[in-house]
Design a protein around this motif. Structure first.
Motif, PDB file in Angstrom:
ATOM      1  N   TRP A 151       0.786  -1.156   0.046  1.00 42.48           N
ATOM      2  CA  TRP A 151       0.110   0.117   0.031  1.00 42.48           C
ATOM      3  C   TRP A 151       0.788   1.152   0.029  1.00 42.48           C
ATOM      4  N   GLY A 152       2.273   0.996  -0.024  1.00 46.16           N
ATOM      5  CA  GLY A 152       2.914   2.513  -0.231  1.00 46.16           C
ATOM      6  C   GLY A 152       3.413   2.391  -1.647  1.00 46.16           C
ATOM      7  N   MET A 153       4.267   3.490  -2.154  1.00 43.50           N
ATOM      8  CA  MET A 153       4.564   3.677  -3.336  1.00 43.50           C
ATOM      9  C   MET A 153       6.243   3.249  -3.608  1.00 43.50           C
ATOM     10  N   ILE A 154       6.511   2.534  -4.306  1.00 45.36           N
ATOM     11  CA  ILE A 154       7.937   2.277  -4.452  1.00 45.36           C
ATOM     12  C   ILE A 154       8.432   2.625  -5.853  1.00 45.36           C
ATOM     13  N   MET A 155       8.716   4.033  -5.852  1.00 48.53           N
ATOM     14  CA  MET A 155       9.135   4.602  -7.223  1.00 48.53           C
ATOM     15  C   MET A 155      10.423   4.158  -7.741  1.00 48.53           C
ATOM     16  N   CYS A 156      10.338   3.805  -9.269  1.00 53.65           N
ATOM     17  CA  CYS A 156      11.397   3.494  -9.802  1.00 53.65           C
ATOM     18  C   CYS A 156      11.432   3.434 -11.249  1.00 53.65           C
ATOM     19  N   GLY A 157      12.575   3.240 -12.221  1.00 57.02           N
ATOM     20  CA  GLY A 157      12.250   3.500 -13.352  1.00 57.02           C
ATOM     21  C   GLY A 157      12.237   2.032 -14.239  1.00 57.02           C
ATOM     22  N   GLN A 158      11.992   2.226 -15.613  1.00 56.22           N
ATOM     23  CA  GLN A 158      11.626   0.916 -16.478  1.00 56.22           C
ATOM     24  C   GLN A 158      12.725  -0.222 -16.364  1.00 56.22           C
ATOM     25  N   SER A 159      14.089   0.515 -16.191  1.00 55.00           N
ATOM     26  CA  SER A 159      15.051  -0.526 -16.543  1.00 55.00           C
ATOM     27  C   SER A 159      15.490  -1.304 -15.149  1.00 55.00           C
ATOM     28  N   LEU A 160      14.594  -2.465 -14.873  1.00 58.96           N
ATOM     29  CA  LEU A 160      14.690  -3.028 -13.793  1.00 58.96           C
ATOM     30  C   LEU A 160      15.647  -4.417 -13.788  1.00 58.96           C
TER      31      LEU A 160
END
Ligand code: FMN
Length: 315
Positions: free
Chosen positions: A274-283
């Motif tokens: 329920w939290g937000m784990i911001m990250c880019g598309q290159s995972l």
């Protein structure tokens, strides 16, 4: 490595660890700076007093140059700018609003000013206004994003300005960095790659989730309240998608209620649902927790290999 960015900032490696609200603090920034690149303390979410403490702490941990990012939509941006002018940092990145009123003021305090811009028109405006360099950030990036991809920005902005251009968004390794340098960028900014640094305060559960994530595991939400952010898919983003896209009837207030505070809840408190784990598309290349120094050394080796390979193509 020597580029206009290393010259401008007095650093060895043309790599900036980008600001990450809640998580790019003095410890991470100093570790990155000590490894020869440079880091940015995120002022977003901090009070002026907290920022002052972070800058002072970073100066006890490194004597290398580092920067601060000002989120121009923050209600306390004036106080934040005052603190930066009083404390002195090598450079300031500015995003999320109009940087123009702050450029000369920050430069007068001795900082280089590097606005984050989303298109050619604003890049050219920053040149006219006297910015020292710019960052263009593609929609592959983690955090709050624009509408244009990194490759389209590099293709169009770099030839249209006489400013040094730093490129961000989806660049997590040396091949991506070499591609940007080959396109004419003076350096790159990375966020997601440093979320799994040992020195980064991201919660271990969130780090695990990033390491397990694949190319299709991020999603963009927040359209309704113009707080568009890319983050890992979870219960929160599924709910937001239902409200924003499938149902389409959610009010700005309802969406904001779900989003506000979610970054801290996900990335610091470790509520990965329920939290937000911001990250880019290159995972995919995010495979383990390592020190900032190891991450940076690996990236530099990869850049050299990629550029050597590319050079061999024309022999
Ligand atoms: C968790 C997170 C928080 C971020 N917070 C900010 C911020 O406060 N200010 C800002 O200018 N950029 C912010 N960004 C963008 C980064 O500085 C950087 O440009 C971006 O991460 C580059 O894309 P990448 O994640 O694919 O490397 C954030 C990115 C992430 C992943």
């Amino acid at each position: 490595m020597k580029t206009a960015l290393t010259e401008l900032l007095g650093i060895d490696i043309p790599l900036i660890q980008g600001a990450m609200a809640w998580i790019s603090d003095a410890r991470l920034v100093a570790a990155v700076a000590n490894a020869g690149a440079t880091g940015v303390i995120a002022a977003g979410g901090l009070t002026a007093g907290e920022l002052s403490s972070q800058i002072r702490k970073a100066k006890t941990l490194t004597d290398k140059p580092f920067g601060v990012n000002v989120m121009l939509m923050a209600p306390n941006k004036e106080e934040i700018v005052e603190v930066i002018c009083a404390e002195y940092v090598a450079f300031v990145t500015l995003g999320g609003g109009d940087p123009v009123p702050y450029i000369k003021r920050l430069q007068a305090s001795g900082s280089k000013v590097i606005p984050v811009v989303p298109n050619v028109k604003l890049a050219q405006k920053m040149e006219v206004e006297g910015a020292d360099a710019i960052i263009v950030e593609g929609m592959e990036a983690g955090g709050h994003i624009g509408k244009i991809t990194t490759i389209a920005l590099m293709t169009q902005v770099i030839p249209h300005v006489n400013l040094p251009v730093v490129v961000a968004g989806g660049i997590v390794d040396g091949r991506g960095m070499a591609a940007a340098l080959t396109m004419g960028a003076v350096g790159v900014q990375m966020g997601t790659r440093f979320m799994v640094a040992e020195e980064c305060s991201v919660h271990p559960k969130a780090k695990e989730m990033l390491i397990a994530a694949k190319d299709t595991d991020s999603v963009v939400t927040g359209w309704t309240c113009k707080y568009t952010a890319r983050s890992l898919k979870n219960a929160l983003t599924t709910k937001l998608q239902q409200l924003e896209i499938e149902g389409g009837k959610a009010t700005e207030q309802e969406i904001k209620r779900l989003i506000l505070g979610a970054g801290k809840k996900g990335m610091i408190d470790g509520d990965t649902e329920w939290g937000m784990i911001m990250c880019g598309q290159s995972l995919y290349p995010i495979t383990k927790i390592e020190s900032a120094k190891t991450i940076i050394n690996t990236i530099v080796d990869e850049v050299k290999q990629a550029i050597n390979k590319a050079t061999a193509l024309i022999l």
